[in-house]
Design a protein around this motif. Structure first.
Motif, PDB file in Angstrom:
ATOM      1  N   SER A 304       6.305  60.517  13.050  1.00 58.48           N
ATOM      2  CA  SER A 304       6.571  59.132  13.348  1.00 58.48           C
ATOM      3  C   SER A 304       7.395  58.722  14.368  1.00 58.48           C
ATOM      4  O   SER A 304       7.906  57.440  14.530  1.00 58.48           O
ATOM      5  N   GLY A 305       8.050  59.847  15.126  1.00 58.43           N
ATOM      6  CA  GLY A 305       8.947  59.393  16.379  1.00 58.43           C
ATOM      7  C   GLY A 305      10.214  59.243  15.707  1.00 58.43           C
ATOM      8  O   GLY A 305      11.220  58.862  16.669  1.00 58.43           O
ATOM      9  N   LYS A 306      10.653  59.575  14.658  1.00 56.98           N
ATOM     10  CA  LYS A 306      12.063  59.538  14.002  1.00 56.98           C
ATOM     11  C   LYS A 306      12.503  60.895  13.461  1.00 56.98           C
ATOM     12  O   LYS A 306      11.721  61.828  13.449  1.00 56.98           O
ATOM     13  N   ASP A 307      13.967  61.150  13.611  1.00 53.42           N
ATOM     14  CA  ASP A 307      14.481  62.302  12.978  1.00 53.42           C
ATOM     15  C   ASP A 307      14.587  62.404  11.491  1.00 53.42           C
ATOM     16  O   ASP A 307      15.096  61.586  11.100  1.00 53.42           O
ATOM     17  N   PRO A 308      13.983  63.314  10.991  1.00 52.60           N
ATOM     18  CA  PRO A 308      13.688  63.120   9.394  1.00 52.60           C
ATOM     19  C   PRO A 308      15.194  63.403   8.692  1.00 52.60           C
ATOM     20  O   PRO A 308      15.142  63.225   7.775  1.00 52.60           O
ATOM     21  N   ASN A 309      16.109  64.018   9.581  1.00 51.54           N
ATOM     22  CA  ASN A 309      17.370  64.174   9.015  1.00 51.54           C
ATOM     23  C   ASN A 309      18.082  62.661   8.994  1.00 51.54           C
ATOM     24  O   ASN A 309      18.376  61.999   9.759  1.00 51.54           O
TER      25      ASN A 309
END
Length: 591
Positions: A304-309
């Motif tokens: 998604s282009g985002k950090d899952p943290n």
């Protein structure tokens, strides 16, 4: 002295030499107790001048063992820990051992109210932890009684999502965090005032205080819990004790301008809403030429282009990090890629710390980006170099070739290295004004080669950093006009006394405007609008090439997926045929 005979090991001379060399760096001054080792370590330490003492008088203990699996370690420690003082301990394992048993030793010691030693890197270098077999060394120190009572391990486990004391954690991720602070400590100079922003539970500030000769170490964190923990665990230590206080990394208004010499920001920028504000604040509180050591995750984004943290508010790559540092007024002097393995990215990677070119950035992948940067300064007074007075007079008289020859001679004079580097870069500026791109690039490169070794000299480091910032920028943006380039580096311009090139600067700027304006007269554009349009075009060209490169990567990836799909299809058909043959054979033979 009681030497535990059950722990005797055969130690090869080469291994013994390494063990003693590392113990010599780690051991404090005073009597040392030795347990095990068949007398080899004991005799070697005596040769170095250490007194070998019995329990009750030692300032540190060296324990030699061959235990590897958890049950053996537990059995060994039950007897060994009862007979040693509550002083720092270094465990030495050799023979048919590898690094996999390290975690078992760490867990066993941590469960007994010990923690990793702040200088453990001296006996177990980070880069060797996945590469060296036949020798394992790991160091611990006892947990303060008050800290052990107030913060047992189970209490830390409850806080683990928000706060972690990496000195009381086992494994790779802990090793990676501790290694960063030890690396940062190598750049702290004697007498520096060190600031550790968003220090968490304070273990890193403690490492800095134990591994440097800093005048002071201050750790600040927004969490009351974290600061209370840090004070309980680390403020009562011997030597320079770090100070901890509650504070917001994005608002350092309680600190005066220029009140710190060295700042540390480990795994902070991605967590806070306004990372640029943090960098601006650090730039303010650092002294002229002050340095900042920082680390961020290297593109931990998912599809998604985002950090899952959920605690990471930003995704960093080299471009984003370097641009933020440059915009905040920092020049990146050194850079590294770090891997630990065992995480969501590069799960199988070995523990490594790879230095990369700070001008180009990393050319391969890694889990974390680490940088050492210096604060830009604009207060460098002109050096009143008589050379520049002579060169300026030559230029005003129209003797550009003579001026270049004089600068070339100064650039070859090794007796004054700083003047030599500045002269090479002055020559680059003159070549740029002359429009000779090839000689310009060559002169900038020569200036970098001359200047870079001087970064190791504290007295010259600040000036050299400003010169290198200009040179790297010039090499990275060879299409940028000399006027625009110099405007971005006022400190270097002052150092090189390029204000003496003023006639050339004005002439070049005017010639640029007049020449381009004539070409664009039908559009009714002025010089400033033309400049902005050309800059926009360069930016669009760069983005176009980046997107083309990305498309090529995706096409290559698609081709790999297609190849993998064909391979799986072949495997499927092959297995199907085998199953059918087996069924036919089973049918032909009957029940």
């Amino acid at each position: 002295m009681d030497v535990t005979q059950s722990a005797e090991m055969n130690m090869e001379p080469a291994v013994l030499r390494i063990v003693i060399e590392r113990l010599g760096k780690w051991l404090p001054i005073g009597p040392v107790a030795v347990r095990g080792g068949k007398g080899d370590i004991e005799a070697s330490l005596r040769t170095l001048g250490y007194e070998i003492a019995d329990a009750g008088r030692s300032v540190a203990t060296v324990v030699c063992s061959g235990a590897q699996d958890p049950e053996e370690i537990e059995g060994f420690l039950k007897g060994a820990l009862e007979s040693i003082d509550r002083v720092p301990v270094c465990i030495v394992l050799c023979g048919s051992v590898d690094q996999t048993c390290r975690v078992s030793w760490e867990k066993a010691m941590l469960s007994r109210q010990w923690r990793k030693h702040p200088l453990g890197e001296l006996v177990a270098p980070y880069g060797e932890l996945d590469r060296v077999t036949g020798l394992v060394m790991t160091a611990f120190e006892p947990l303060p009684d008050l800290a052990a009572h107030a913060y047992p391990l189970r209490a830390l486990e409850e806080e683990r999502d928000l706060h972690t004391d990496m000195m009381r954690e086992s494994g790779r991720r802990s090793d990676a965090h501790l290694a960063r602070y030890i690396q940062a400590s190598r750049f702290v100079e004697d007498g520096d005032r060190v600031l550790d922003v968003a220090c968490g539970l304070g273990y890193g500030s403690y490492q800095i205080s134990r591994s440097t000769r800093a005048a002071s170490v201050v750790g600040i964190d927004l969490s009351d819990y974290a600061v209370d923990y840090a004070k309980t665990n680390f403020s009562g230590t011997q030597g320079l004790a770090p100070c901890y206080s509650v504070g917001d990394a994005q608002d350092l208004s309680q600190m005066a301008d220029g009140s710190a010499d060295f700042a540390i920001s480990i795994e902070t920028l991605e967590h806070i809403p306004q990372p640029v504000q943090l960098l601006s604040e650090l730039h303010r509180v650092l002294t002229p030429g002050g340095r900042l050591y920082a680390s961020v995750p290297n593109d931990w984004s998912d599809e998604s282009g985002k950090d899952p943290n959920p605690f990471h508010l930003h995704v960093y790559d080299w471009k984003a990090l370097s641009e933020q540092f440059r915009a905040a007024g920092f020049h990146i002097e050194k850079a590294w890629l770090q891997d630990a393995g065992g995480g969501q990215k590069r799960h199988l990677a070995a523990r490594t710390m790879l230095e990369v070119d700070p001008r180009r950035g990393p050319q391969c992948d890694g889990e974390w980006l680490l940088v050492l940067a210096r604060k830009f300064t604009t207060d460098d007074a002109p050096r009143n170099d008589s050379l520049m007075s002579t060169v300026s007079d030559m230029l005003r008289a129209g003797g550009r070739e003579e001026a270049m020859a004089r600068l070339s001679s100064a650039a070859a004079d090794s007796s004054q290295p700083l003047r030599r580097a500045a002269s090479a870069m002055r020559l680059a500026a003159l070549h740029a004004f002359s429009g000779d791109a090839a000689r310009t690039q060559l002169a900038w490169s020569e200036g970098v080669v001359v200047a870079k070794p001087m970064l190791e000299e504290p007295a010259l480091r600040r000036d050299v950093a400003n010169l290198l910032a200009l040179a790297y920028d010039a090499l990275d943006h060879d299409g940028l006009s000399m006027v625009a380039l110099l405007s971005r580096h006022p400190a270097a311009m002052a150092l090189m006394e390029l204000e003496r090139f003023d006639p050339l600067l004005n002439m070049t700027d005017r010639a640029f405007n007049e020449g381009v304006t004539a070409e664009y007269e039908p559009l009714g554009l002025g010089g400033r609008q033309i400049r902005e349009s050309l800059e926009a075009k360069r930016w669009l060209d760069q983005k176009y090439h980046e997107h083309v490169a990305r498309i090529e990567e995706l096409e290559a990836y698609t081709a790999q997926l297609e190849e993998a799909r064909h391979w799986l299809d072949d495997q499927y058909h092959s297995l199907t045929e085998q199953v059918q043959r087996l069924r036919r054979a089973e049918t032909s033979h009957g029940p």
